[in-house]
Design an enzyme around this catalytic site. Structure first.
Site, short mmCIF file in Angstrom:
data_model
loop_
_atom_site.label_atom_id
_atom_site.label_comp_id
_atom_site.label_asym_id
_atom_site.label_seq_id
_atom_site.Cartn_x
_atom_site.Cartn_y
_atom_site.Cartn_z
N GLU A 159 0.86 -1.18 0.00
CA GLU A 159 0.00 0.00 0.00
C GLU A 159 0.89 1.23 0.00
O GLU A 159 1.79 1.35 0.84
CB GLU A 159 -0.88 -0.04 1.25
CG GLU A 159 -2.02 0.93 1.27
CD GLU A 159 -2.84 0.81 2.54
OE1 GLU A 159 -3.29 1.86 3.06
OE2 GLU A 159 -3.03 -0.33 3.03
N ASP B 101 -4.98 9.70 9.45
CA ASP B 101 -3.62 9.27 9.77
C ASP B 101 -3.16 9.79 11.13
O ASP B 101 -3.45 10.93 11.52
CB ASP B 101 -2.64 9.75 8.70
CG ASP B 101 -2.89 9.08 7.36
OD1 ASP B 101 -3.11 7.87 7.37
OD2 ASP B 101 -2.87 9.78 6.33
#
EC number: 4.2.1.20
Length: 267
Positions: free
Chosen positions: A47, A58
């Site tokens: 990824e 995040d």
């Protein structure tokens, strides 16, 4: 069936290793080296995150990596150039992690067409409204890209059912509430949550967010999941002040985690 789904379904062991790195962190040359290292050290799928200025899903490690990459001038066109360069030289299917706004800014059709041409076979868009997924799904189907939708423990039963129904072949189960990051423990309720998803579908399940240690992997590999996504721990390896040391840490961690998957032993 996409390369992502077919790869996970054809594994000769219980589940796949899916490392995440941020493109351009600490620089574009290191990203190319890191992709090749991960591929050679047993990553089943890789990824790669497109740096974004407002990465809401995040945690601090990946936020800092995005900031570092953007400060180096990393952008979508640079990533496309790198992907074209390595296309055909990386065994593992590549999945792009990006937020919705870059697709809108580029033009959704253009964005998806360009990444498909560069060798991307899957995409994760954490802030994609489910109500707007159909158009992207149609394009992805035509381009042989797998749109991987996310399910969280806080999702309603109705929403979970809709996500399962819309998913092409892989469902990304978020293993913790909040953002990605390094955690000491995996939520004990996650095994039951994964089992509840498994009862609803025979589609593939990957688990991510907060998985950062070998002990986490040893625990999760006993569950009925098809892939384990590890992000912040891999990105953290590349935070070393020495690029060479960071790449060596990346290699060592990838090798050790893959060994746990292959030989989990008692949890």
């Amino acid at each position: 069936m996409s390369r992502v789904s077919s790869t996970l379904r054809s594994l000769p062991y219980s589940c796949g290793l899916i490392p995440f790195i941020t493109a351009g962190n600490p620089d574009i040359v290191s990203t190319e080296k890191a992709l090749k290292i991960l591929d050679s050290c047993g990553a089943d799928i890789i990824e790669i995150g497109l740096p974004y200025s407002d990465p809401l899903a995040d945690g601090p490690v990946i936020q800092q990596a995005s900031k570092q990459a953007l400060s180096q001038g990393m952008n979508f066109d640079m990533l496309l150039s790198l992907l074209h360069k390595i296309n055909g030289h990386i065994r593992a299917p590549l999945v792009m992690f990006t937020y919705y706004n870059p697709l809108i800014a580029r033009g959704i059709l253009s964005f998806l067409t360009e990444i498909a041409a560069a060798g991307i076979t899957g995409i994760i868009i954490p802030d994609l409204p489910l109500e707007e997924a159909d158009y992207i799904l149609d394009i992805c189907n035509n381009l042989s890209i797998e749109l991987i939708l996310l399910v969280t423990p806080t999702s309603s039963k109705n929403r979970i059912d809709r996500i399962i129904s819309k998913s092409q072949g892989v469902i990304y189960v978020v293993s913790s509430t909040g953002v990605t990051g390094l955690r000491d423990q995996i939520n004990k309720n996650m095994q039951e949550f994964v089992a509840s998803i498994r009862k609803k579908t025979d589609k593939l399940i990957i688990l991510g967010f907060g998985i950062s240690q070998e002990k986490h992997v040893r625990q999760i590999v006993q569950w009925e999941v098809d892939g384990i996504v590890i992000g912040s721990a891999f990105v953290n390896c590349l935070a070393d002040t020495s690029v060479d040391n960071g790449l060596e840490k990346l290699k060592s961690f990838c090798t050790s985690v893959k060994n746990v998957i292959m030989h989990p032993g008692p949890c």
